[in-house]
Design a protein around this motif. Structure first.
Motif, short mmCIF file in Angstrom:
data_model
loop_
_atom_site.label_atom_id
_atom_site.label_comp_id
_atom_site.label_asym_id
_atom_site.label_seq_id
_atom_site.Cartn_x
_atom_site.Cartn_y
_atom_site.Cartn_z
N GLN A 1 31.70 -8.05 -14.80
CA GLN A 1 32.68 -8.82 -13.94
C GLN A 1 33.73 -9.55 -15.09
O GLN A 1 33.32 -10.05 -16.12
CB GLN A 1 32.36 -9.70 -13.22
CG GLN A 1 31.62 -9.21 -12.05
CD GLN A 1 31.28 -9.87 -10.79
OE1 GLN A 1 31.69 -10.14 -9.99
NE2 GLN A 1 30.07 -10.94 -11.25
N ARG B 1 29.02 -8.82 -19.20
CA ARG B 1 27.93 -7.98 -18.27
C ARG B 1 26.82 -8.54 -17.76
O ARG B 1 26.54 -9.74 -17.94
CB ARG B 1 27.29 -6.92 -19.29
CG ARG B 1 28.31 -5.89 -19.68
CD ARG B 1 27.77 -4.80 -20.52
NE ARG B 1 28.39 -5.38 -21.97
CZ ARG B 1 27.99 -4.83 -23.01
NH1 ARG B 1 27.13 -3.78 -23.29
NH2 ARG B 1 28.58 -5.34 -24.20
N LEU B 2 26.48 -8.07 -16.55
CA LEU B 2 25.54 -8.62 -15.71
C LEU B 2 23.93 -8.60 -16.45
O LEU B 2 23.66 -7.70 -17.20
CB LEU B 2 25.43 -7.98 -14.57
CG LEU B 2 24.26 -8.17 -13.24
CD1 LEU B 2 24.78 -9.51 -12.68
CD2 LEU B 2 24.06 -7.16 -12.53
N ASP C 1 20.65 -13.08 -13.49
CA ASP C 1 21.76 -13.61 -12.57
C ASP C 1 21.41 -13.39 -11.20
O ASP C 1 20.91 -12.43 -10.77
CB ASP C 1 23.05 -12.76 -13.03
CG ASP C 1 23.70 -13.16 -14.08
OD1 ASP C 1 23.63 -14.23 -14.39
OD2 ASP C 1 24.21 -12.17 -14.67
N LEU D 1 26.33 -11.97 -7.82
CA LEU D 1 27.59 -11.53 -8.46
C LEU D 1 28.42 -12.97 -8.54
O LEU D 1 28.88 -13.18 -10.00
CB LEU D 1 28.38 -10.53 -7.64
CG LEU D 1 27.70 -9.40 -7.64
CD1 LEU D 1 28.57 -8.34 -6.93
CD2 LEU D 1 27.43 -8.70 -9.04
N HIS E 1 26.52 -14.79 -11.38
CA HIS E 1 26.94 -13.90 -12.56
C HIS E 1 28.36 -14.12 -13.30
O HIS E 1 28.38 -14.63 -14.54
CB HIS E 1 26.96 -12.33 -12.55
CG HIS E 1 27.53 -11.27 -13.48
ND1 HIS E 1 28.65 -10.47 -13.48
CD2 HIS E 1 27.18 -11.78 -14.70
CE1 HIS E 1 28.84 -9.98 -14.26
NE2 HIS E 1 28.26 -10.46 -15.18
#
Length: 164
Positions: free
Chosen positions: A24, A56-57, A62, A65, A68
């Motif tokens: 993200q 990156r996740l 996490d 989202l 994250h």
């Protein structure tokens, strides 16, 4: 196309493996300015180029989202944010340094509009893998003068078109 027997290697088996990761990117705006970060000269892929915070996740760490993107922004620029909705999806490929020769990583990414809760950006929280050496609150009208990471350019155009 010739038939492929069940259980035998098909024509695509000779291709190098591709791992899938999710990322993200946070488009954080305050007072008509967007927060950009600059990759350091030591960055193995895009040295000296600009982008927005994010990454990156971490699947095991996490919680969701929103967690994250909050973590990524905090680690890279020390800001607290209120995550907003995604506005663009895209992908890029990069070498998989931990995989066999020729292996690649496909990164699927979501760009999100985010509201800053704090404004004092600092690079003090980043880890060595972030490879950042600068950040700047850039007026939206001046973003075209920055050397952006190529895969981010269409995302930035979409962001700026919606901001007008």
């Amino acid at each position: 196309m010739p038939p492929v027997d069940a259980g035998s290697a098909g024509p695509l088996a000779a291709l190098a493996p591709v791992a899938l990761q999710f990322a993200q990117k946070a488009f954080i705006v305050s007072g008509g300015r967007l927060l950009l970060v600059r990759k350091s000269a030591s960055d193995p892929f895009q040295p000296g180029r600009w982008e927005v915070p994010g990454g990156r996740l971490e699947v095991a760490a996490d919680l969701d989202l929103d967690d994250h993107i909050r973590r990524e922004v905090w680690e890279e620029v020390g800001l607290k944010i209120d995550p907003g909705p995604p506005f663009h999806l895209w992908q890029w490929f990069m070498p998989d340094r931990g995989g066999p020769r020729g292996a690649r990583v496909r990164v699927v990414a979501a760009a999100r509009r985010c509201r800053p809760v704090t404004l004092d950006a600092t690079l003090g929280n980043q880890d060595a893998g972030d490879h950042l050496d600068g950040c700047a609150w850039v007026p939206l009208a001046e973003i075209g003068g920055y050397d952006l990471i190529p895969s981010l350019r269409p995302v930035m155009r979409a962001f700026l078109a919606a901001a007008r």
